[in-house]
Design a protein around this motif. Structure first.
Motif, PDB file in Angstrom:
ATOM      1  N   LEU A 657       0.843  -1.206   0.000  1.00  0.00           N
ATOM      2  CA  LEU A 657       0.000   0.000   0.000  1.00  0.00           C
ATOM      3  C   LEU A 657       0.872   1.247   0.000  1.00  0.00           C
ATOM      4  CD1 LEU A 657       0.434   0.874   3.156  1.00  0.00           C
ATOM      5  CD2 LEU A 657      -1.394  -0.748   3.555  1.00  0.00           C
ATOM      6  N   GLU A 658       0.203   2.356  -0.238  1.00  0.00           N
ATOM      7  CA  GLU A 658       0.895   3.640  -0.179  1.00  0.00           C
ATOM      8  C   GLU A 658       0.164   4.591   0.757  1.00  0.00           C
ATOM      9  OE1 GLU A 658       2.993   3.561  -4.585  1.00  0.00           O
ATOM     10  OE2 GLU A 658       1.642   5.210  -4.112  1.00  0.00           O
ATOM     11  N   VAL A 659       0.943   5.285   1.557  1.00  0.00           N
ATOM     12  CA  VAL A 659       0.400   6.298   2.448  1.00  0.00           C
ATOM     13  C   VAL A 659       0.716   7.657   1.844  1.00  0.00           C
ATOM     14  CG1 VAL A 659       0.589   7.360   4.724  1.00  0.00           C
ATOM     15  CG2 VAL A 659       0.634   4.862   4.508  1.00  0.00           C
ATOM     16  N   ASP A 660      -0.305   8.495   1.803  1.00  0.00           N
ATOM     17  CA  ASP A 660      -0.101   9.883   1.399  1.00  0.00           C
ATOM     18  C   ASP A 660       0.216  10.668   2.669  1.00  0.00           C
ATOM     19  OD1 ASP A 660      -0.369  12.538   0.779  1.00  0.00           O
ATOM     20  OD2 ASP A 660      -2.165  12.272  -0.467  1.00  0.00           O
ATOM     21  N   PRO A 661       1.451  11.079   2.867  1.00  0.00           N
ATOM     22  CA  PRO A 661       1.809  11.692   4.148  1.00  0.00           C
ATOM     23  C   PRO A 661       1.132  13.047   4.380  1.00  0.00           C
ATOM     24  CG  PRO A 661       3.647  11.834   2.605  1.00  0.00           C
ATOM     25  CD  PRO A 661       2.590  11.017   1.940  1.00  0.00           C
ATOM     26  N   ASP A 662       0.650  13.672   3.313  1.00  0.00           N
ATOM     27  CA  ASP A 662      -0.014  14.972   3.478  1.00  0.00           C
ATOM     28  C   ASP A 662      -1.428  14.847   4.014  1.00  0.00           C
ATOM     29  OD1 ASP A 662       2.197  16.353   2.591  1.00  0.00           O
ATOM     30  OD2 ASP A 662       1.559  16.285   0.488  1.00  0.00           O
ATOM     31  N   THR A 663      -2.065  13.697   3.769  1.00  0.00           N
ATOM     32  CA  THR A 663      -3.450  13.533   4.217  1.00  0.00           C
ATOM     33  C   THR A 663      -3.634  12.343   5.154  1.00  0.00           C
ATOM     34  OG1 THR A 663      -3.972  12.084   2.351  1.00  0.00           O
ATOM     35  CG2 THR A 663      -4.341  14.455   2.028  1.00  0.00           C
ATOM     36  N   GLY A 664      -2.677  11.437   5.180  1.00  0.00           N
ATOM     37  CA  GLY A 664      -2.819  10.220   5.980  1.00  0.00           C
ATOM     38  C   GLY A 664      -3.595   9.127   5.270  1.00  0.00           C
ATOM     39  N   THR A 665      -3.975   9.362   4.037  1.00  0.00           N
ATOM     40  CA  THR A 665      -4.765   8.374   3.311  1.00  0.00           C
ATOM     41  C   THR A 665      -3.933   7.149   2.962  1.00  0.00           C
ATOM     42  OG1 THR A 665      -5.984  10.185   2.341  1.00  0.00           O
ATOM     43  CG2 THR A 665      -6.248   8.043   1.292  1.00  0.00           C
ATOM     44  N   VAL A 666      -4.526   5.979   3.160  1.00  0.00           N
ATOM     45  CA  VAL A 666      -3.881   4.726   2.790  1.00  0.00           C
ATOM     46  C   VAL A 666      -4.539   4.214   1.517  1.00  0.00           C
ATOM     47  CG1 VAL A 666      -3.520   2.315   3.443  1.00  0.00           C
ATOM     48  CG2 VAL A 666      -3.338   4.128   5.170  1.00  0.00           C
ATOM     49  N   GLU A 667      -3.742   3.953   0.515  1.00  0.00           N
ATOM     50  CA  GLU A 667      -4.296   3.383  -0.709  1.00  0.00           C
ATOM     51  C   GLU A 667      -3.669   2.021  -0.950  1.00  0.00           C
ATOM     52  OE1 GLU A 667      -4.948   4.366  -5.417  1.00  0.00           O
ATOM     53  OE2 GLU A 667      -4.144   5.937  -4.130  1.00  0.00           O
ATOM     54  N   LEU A 668      -4.526   1.000  -1.076  1.00  0.00           N
ATOM     55  CA  LEU A 668      -4.020  -0.350  -1.287  1.00  0.00           C
ATOM     56  C   LEU A 668      -3.520  -0.492  -2.717  1.00  0.00           C
ATOM     57  CD1 LEU A 668      -6.885  -2.332   0.471  1.00  0.00           C
ATOM     58  CD2 LEU A 668      -4.595  -1.897   1.360  1.00  0.00           C
ATOM     59  N   SER A 669      -2.321  -1.007  -2.863  1.00  0.00           N
ATOM     60  CA  SER A 669      -1.778  -1.225  -4.201  1.00  0.00           C
ATOM     61  C   SER A 669      -1.965  -2.663  -4.634  1.00  0.00           C
ATOM     62  CB  SER A 669      -0.279  -0.906  -4.221  1.00  0.00           C
ATOM     63  OG  SER A 669      -0.034   0.344  -3.618  1.00  0.00           O
ATOM     64  N   ASN A 670      -1.801  -3.571  -3.687  1.00  0.00           N
ATOM     65  CA  ASN A 670      -1.846  -4.979  -4.040  1.00  0.00           C
ATOM     66  C   ASN A 670      -2.215  -5.808  -2.811  1.00  0.00           C
ATOM     67  OD1 ASN A 670      -1.603  -7.121  -5.774  1.00  0.00           O
ATOM     68  ND2 ASN A 670       0.605  -7.343  -5.516  1.00  0.00           N
ATOM     69  N   VAL A 671      -3.117  -6.749  -3.001  1.00  0.00           N
ATOM     70  CA  VAL A 671      -3.494  -7.656  -1.919  1.00  0.00           C
ATOM     71  C   VAL A 671      -3.395  -9.078  -2.466  1.00  0.00           C
ATOM     72  CG1 VAL A 671      -5.327  -8.431  -0.380  1.00  0.00           C
ATOM     73  CG2 VAL A 671      -5.024  -5.984  -0.815  1.00  0.00           C
ATOM     74  N   VAL A 672      -2.530  -9.869  -1.846  1.00  0.00           N
ATOM     75  CA  VAL A 672      -2.319 -11.242  -2.290  1.00  0.00           C
ATOM     76  C   VAL A 672      -2.729 -12.189  -1.162  1.00  0.00           C
ATOM     77  CG1 VAL A 672      -0.575 -12.963  -2.917  1.00  0.00           C
ATOM     78  CG2 VAL A 672      -0.417 -10.634  -3.817  1.00  0.00           C
ATOM     79  N   ALA A 673      -3.527 -13.172  -1.500  1.00  0.00           N
ATOM     80  CA  ALA A 673      -3.895 -14.198  -0.524  1.00  0.00           C
ATOM     81  C   ALA A 673      -3.525 -15.564  -1.085  1.00  0.00           C
ATOM     82  CB  ALA A 673      -5.392 -14.144  -0.231  1.00  0.00           C
ATOM     83  N   ALA A 674      -2.595 -16.225  -0.429  1.00  0.00           N
ATOM     84  CA  ALA A 674      -2.249 -17.601  -0.807  1.00  0.00           C
ATOM     85  C   ALA A 674      -2.667 -18.486   0.362  1.00  0.00           C
ATOM     86  CB  ALA A 674      -0.756 -17.719  -1.063  1.00  0.00           C
ATOM     87  N   ASP A 675      -3.695 -19.271   0.137  1.00  0.00           N
ATOM     88  CA  ASP A 675      -4.314 -20.006   1.235  1.00  0.00           C
ATOM     89  C   ASP A 675      -4.271 -21.514   0.999  1.00  0.00           C
ATOM     90  OD1 ASP A 675      -5.486 -17.645   2.701  1.00  0.00           O
ATOM     91  OD2 ASP A 675      -6.481 -17.386   0.763  1.00  0.00           O
ATOM     92  N   ASP A 676      -4.287 -22.234   2.101  1.00  0.00           N
ATOM     93  CA  ASP A 676      -4.403 -23.698   2.056  1.00  0.00           C
ATOM     94  C   ASP A 676      -5.713 -24.083   2.722  1.00  0.00           C
ATOM     95  OD1 ASP A 676      -4.297 -26.425   2.306  1.00  0.00           O
ATOM     96  OD2 ASP A 676      -2.342 -26.495   3.299  1.00  0.00           O
ATOM     97  N   PHE A 677      -6.703 -24.382   1.890  1.00  0.00           N
ATOM     98  CA  PHE A 677      -8.019 -24.762   2.405  1.00  0.00           C
ATOM     99  C   PHE A 677      -8.243 -26.263   2.314  1.00  0.00           C
ATOM    100  CE2 PHE A 677      -9.093 -20.389   0.632  1.00  0.00           C
ATOM    101  CZ  PHE A 677      -8.915 -19.771   1.855  1.00  0.00           C
ATOM    102  N   GLY A 678      -7.155 -27.018   2.097  1.00  0.00           N
ATOM    103  CA  GLY A 678      -7.350 -28.438   1.831  1.00  0.00           C
ATOM    104  C   GLY A 678      -7.909 -28.589   0.433  1.00  0.00           C
TER     105      GLY A 678
END
Lengths: 801, 263
Positions: A657-678
């Motif tokens: 993610l990226e934080v905009d230090p001027d506003t505090g806004t968090v913007e997600l750049s990438n979300v990866v989920a690698a899961d083992d559900f059987g």
């Protein structure tokens, strides 16, 4: 009569592993779902609950005269009326034992408050009229005089001297003081530690906010004495048992509970609610159907809420970064009353998971649960396990930063290794299988972890602070082995039932005690049947949600439907196949032991003599030649399945993610989920479940926060104007992938996937935010990492520097 | 929700008369602010006077150096209008950020302006663009129109019919939305028009206001660097769960800078 001409089954496109489109979606997408509020019974009345506007008060006077005289009013009932009728208390399903061996405090929970109200929204009366509008208008005429008392909504403050007492029997507002693990061994581990990492965490309260608000219709047939309750629940049989046996004293055979289409549950539709008992009781009194539908404002004040922990935790490490011990001290807010599952969540669904996927030899967890003047807390997607994974995965990042180690390497160093399974944790669970390195590796690759420094540098050029966060979570799902939970205080077993009814023409109806409120059981379970019996999925109907046609059931929560409910169906399918072999043996004049069943055909082994499944089904119902002394007609089997262990989905979530230090806004750049559900039955449905879970977890990490006014106890986030739910625009496209280690103890080898997103992603988000802010020396930020909170953290850090 | 009368006049005169005749009546335009308030029982008007049958309130057109938008134009219409996009693209961009698609399809310019919610977007546009609010009886300059929280210069029975926007040389809008409601925590419209540079801020205080220090700085040099270092005092700014006054004060110059960059 000849066997019907059924199309040849195409298992590749409808069996296990196929991404079959959801059967139920046609009705949902075309507006043909049948939700509780869609149901109207002839002659039905409408109920409106009058709720306390105060967080804590004595009910001085309750004058119903004006409301009673209002047009259309049929009846008004108060807590006194229910008490006079000896209506019982809404029960808590799990008894917790204190450290000193004494039982937890379980105060009464009358469906309508009697004498004292203990949170804003606590119901005090029900107004029943011929229309909803008239019930609402009359409710406004109901005069309640309150004598306000000082209130407390704050979790940590609940224990302090001088804090208002919610229950006289609970000194310092403590419901229980519970422990798990070995305190002395853990203390010894800390003695030996080279490093100790510490963290203080607030896991904020959440409002679950299913899309469909709760609703109920109760009906009473005065001629037969039968009650029927339609309700928005995840577990109709549980409601029948709790309400029938503990609250209203109605035996099961006289009480039918129906949960038709339910628009999302997420845990808040597990508990047995006051409104269910109030309506059912009142329907009996009036011998008329009564309907109630919550609006969104009412949902904020009456649906159980989630999380709400304050925790201090410490991790002891040796000089190589090996974990030696962990200790956890948590205060868990239970709200004003004990909801059905409330006490099990901060204990057996939380403390037991504090080992994470690490081979930490000594762990000690102490949880003090407190009463406050807030809406009761119960399950919310993950229920206890998100709190545990957030704590463990944040604490490890704090340790890594403190020791100057790569957080990935520190995790790796401490994983339970594949050759250690079955692995007994110091906090009661035994993990059957897993491969934490595999999902970590997959996630690192999908997230291009190695390329992060270059992306961070590029972001810096644009004035943005880029961060990356990793979480290698584990969860205990597939609730639950009855013997284990029984020994831990559960007042119910957590098996499941499944019935497979093969019809004469070879189509199949499956009755499951699980309940689908969006998860896609009607498709997934049909795929299992299709796979096992070789019938096309279109010939399989899955029925759930009605105590009158499903034998029994414990419902859906804790990612249990497939692992437990699916296993029960598999068990019943085994009985069907066995019976089919006997019938085929009779038809083929062979021994049942010589019959094999494959691809929908019963064959005499080693020959080309066979009978199709449809032929066998027909014969079962047209038994003209049956040897009735050893073969019954019919092809219908029921099974109960009680798991021998929990299942342990695990995986790695990485957030950039990226934080905009001027506003505090968090913007997600990438979300990866690698899961083992059987093993996976339907990869498309699994992906959808992961997406939903991730949105839920990201909502908690960045947006959602249930806030009460500290002084007045009023809910400040009582609508979507103030309570921030995640929207599509707040989320990036997710990258989801799976690795598989099959569960060793259920026939499908499945683990469950509904909660993983919400459990795994929160710490990854916050680890990434802290990573982005690390140049300011910031080491922790509480959820939600809202723009103002992030901006303020930066300001504070800059002032300190 | 309480019972109310529902009127749907077909002429402006009729609507004005109905509004004047009942001091507890409310005008209903798109209803995106009024209906939630009614549903929550926070208002109980005796009558709702719908403006939906008065045809003269619609339309978007250019008249010389002016863009004239009818009061009944929805946010979606303003956002999509070719005339708006070519004349004042920042206004189109602002309209596109209001609420959500459902709100934009129902909510109207006139309704938003007359309601003067302190966190609404349009007041910043009207004030910065030095717009003129046209009513059934007169024209009011934006500087005189927005008088306080939910208050305007409109008489009790006066109805907004259109807004005239002088077309600026350039304009930009930058909004910092409330994460829950998507209303502006701070929204800044900057415009360089015939009368000079104007900067209007919504969301931060109880009523939209002009950021004069920024106007002066931008008059000298119209660029983001001119306003980035400005301070705005936190006194009298709004406070809620999502933004305390000091945070809002911080965001005023930040969003001003971004509005200039977008202009």
């Amino acid at each position: 009569m000849t066997a019907p001409n059924t199309a040849a089954p195409s298992i590749a496109t409808s069996g296990i592993g196929a991404a079959v489109k959801r059967k139920e979606d046609v009705r949902f997408l075309t507006g043909k779902g049948r939700y509780v509020d869609d149901i109207n019974l002839p002659g039905q009345l409408h109920a409106v609950l009058v709720r306390s506007p105060h967080a804590h008060a004595e009910i001085e006077r309750l004058n119903i005269a004006a409301a009673q005289a209002a047009p259309g009013v049929v009846a008004i009932f108060t807590g006194a009326d229910m008490a006079a009728d000896k209506v019982g208390s809404l029960p808590c399903g799990w008894g917790i034992t204190n450290r000193d061996g004494s039982p937890a405090i379980e105060p009464p929970h009358p469906p309508l408050a009697h004498g004292r109200v203990r949170h804003v929204g606590d119901p005090v009366a029900v107004v029943i009229a011929d229309t909803k509008r008239r019930a609402q208008q009359a409710a406004e005429l109901l005069a309640v005089e309150y004598d306000e008392l000082p209130a407390n909504v704050d979790t940590a403050r609940a224990l302090a001297e001088g804090t208002p007492q919610i229950w006289p029997q609970a000194a310092h507002n403590v419901c229980f003081d519970w422990e798990l693990g070995n305190r002395a061994e853990t203390a010894a581990a800390f003695e030996k530690a080279r490093h100790i990492a510490k963290i203080d965490i607030v896991n904020q309260r959440m409002v679950t906010n299913a899309m469909e608000p709760r609703a109920a219709i109760a009906d009473f047939n005065a001629a037969s004495g039968d009650y029927t309750l339609y309700t928005t629940t995840q577990n109709p049989h549980v409601i029948r048992l709790l309400m029938g046996a503990f609250v209203l004293n109605i035996p099961e055979h006289k009480l039918r509970v129906v949960a038709p289409d339910v628009g999302g549950g997420f845990g808040a539709k597990i508990p047995h609610y006051a409104e269910e008992a109030i309506l059912t009781w009142a329907a009996g009194k009036l011998a008329r159907p009564i309907k109630w539908t919550s609006d969104r404002s009412e949902a904020f004040l009456s649906d159980t809420q989630g999380r709400d922990h304050v925790t201090h935790a410490e991790l002891a490490l040796d000089e190589h970064g090996k974990f030696l011990g962990m200790r956890v001290d948590t205060i868990a807010n239970l709200g004003a009353y004990l909801s059905t599952f409330s006490t099990s969540i901060p204990t057996y669904l939380y403390g037991t998971v504090c080992a994470g996927c690490y081979a930490t030899p000594a762990i000690y967890v102490n949880v003090r649960a407190v009463f406050t003047n807030t809406v009761p807390v119960d399950a919310a997607r993950g229920a206890g396990r998100p709190e545990a994974s957030f704590l463990v995965e944040r604490l490890i990042d704090v340790a890594a930063r403190q020791l100057g180690l790569d957080p990935v390497e520190l995790r790796r160093k401490n994983f339970v290794r594949p050759n250690q399974f079955p692995y007994q944790t110091p906090v009661a669970l035994q993990y059957d299988t897993g491969n934490y390195e595999a999902t970590l590796k997959l996630a690192l690759q999908k997230a291009d972890y190695a390329g992060f420094p270059a992306r961070r540098a590029a972001a810096k050029q644009r004035g943005k602070l880029r961060g990356i966060g990793v979480s290698t979570y584990i969860e205990a799902c597939g609730l639950a082995p009855s013997a284990v939970v029984g020994s831990l205080g559960a007042r119910a077993g957590l098996y499941e039932s499944g019935q497979v009814r093969v019809h004469p023409t070879g189509s199949v109806t499956v009755y499951t005690g699980s309940h689908s409120h969006g998860q896609g059981h009607e498709t997934t379970f049909a795929q299992i049947v299709s796979q096992y019996l070789g019938v096309p999925i279109d010939l399989v109907e899955v029925v759930h949600g009605d105590t009158s046609n499903v034998a029994f059931g414990m419902g859906t929560y804790g990612s249990r439907s497939l692992a437990v409910g699916g296993s029960a169906i598999v068990k019943a399918l085994g009985k069907i196949i066995d019976k089919g072999k006997q019938i085929a043996a009779h038809l083929l004049e062979a021994g049942a032991g010589d019959i094999t069943f494959e691809n929908g055909k019963f064959t005499v082994a080693g020959t080309d003599r066979s009978k199709t499944f449809a032929e066998v089904a027909l014969t079962a119902y047209v038994p003209h030649n049956f040897p009735h002394d050893r073969l019954e007609p019919g092809l219908d089997a029921n099974a109960f399945y009680d798991p021998s262990n929990f299942t342990y989905p695990a995986g790695c979530h990485i957030v950039e993610l990226e934080v905009d230090p001027d506003t505090g806004t968090v913007e997600l750049s990438n979300v990866v989920a690698a899961d083992d559900f059987g093993n996976i039955i339907n990869p498309m449905i699994v992906e959808g479940q992961v997406h939903g879970g991730l949105a839920h977890g990201i909502g908690q990490a960045l947006l959602e926060n249930c806030v009460y006014d500290r002084d007045t106890g009023q809910l400040l986030t009582g609508s979507f104007l103030n309570y921030a739910m995640p929207r599509a625009a707040d989320l990036p496209s997710f990258i989801v992938a799976t690795e598989t280690t099959a569960c060793t103890h259920n026939p499908l080898g499945v683990k469950g996937c509904g909660e993983a997103g919400a459990i795994g992603v929160c710490p990854a988000v916050i680890n990434a935010v802290v990573d982005a802010l690390s140049e300011y020396g910031i080491t922790h930020i509480d959820m939600p990492a809202s723009p103002e909170r992030v901006w303020r953290a930066i300001q504070t850090a800059q002032r300190r520097a | 929700m309480q019972d109310f009368k529902f009127l749907r006049p077909t002429s402006l005169a009729e609507a004005v008369k109905a509004l004047g005749a009942d001091s507890n009546a409310k005008l209903l335009a798109g209803g995106q602010s009024l209906l939630p308030v009614l549903k929550l029982n926070l208002a109980a008007p005796s009558a709702l006077i719908s403006l939906s049958a008065i045809s003269q309130l619609g339309g978007i057109r250019r008249e010389g150096g002016m863009l004239v938008i009818g009061a009944a134009a929805t946010h979606a219409e303003v956002a999509a209008s070719k005339d708006v996009k070519s004349a004042i693209p920042a206004l189109s961009a602002l309209a596109e950020q209001i609420g959500d698609a459902q709100v934009r399809n129902r909510g109207t310019l006139g309704g938003s302006v007359a309601h003067n919610d302190p966190s609404a977007d349009y007041p910043a546009a009207l004030l910065a663009l030095n717009a003129t609010i046209v009513t059934d009886r007169r024209e009011i300059g934006a500087d005189a129109f927005f008088t306080g929280m939910f208050e305007t210069a409109l008489a009790k029975d006066e109805i907004v019919t259109a807004v005239k926007f002088p077309i600026p040389a350039r304009a930009g809008y930058a909004k910092f939305p409330n994460p829950a409601s998507k209303y502006a925590i701070v929204g800044v419209m900057v415009a360089q028009g015939p009368g000079g540079v104007r900067v209007a801020v919504t969301g931060a205080a109880s009523c939209v206001f002009r950021f004069e220090a920024a106007e002066k700085a931008l008059a000298k040099h119209f660029g983001p660097d001119a306003v980035g270092k400005l301070d705005y005092p936190a006194d009298d700014l709004l406070s809620d769960l999502h933004a305390a006054p000091d945070y809002r004060a911080h965001l005023v110059p930040v969003m001003t800078q971004r509005a200039v960059a977008a202009a």
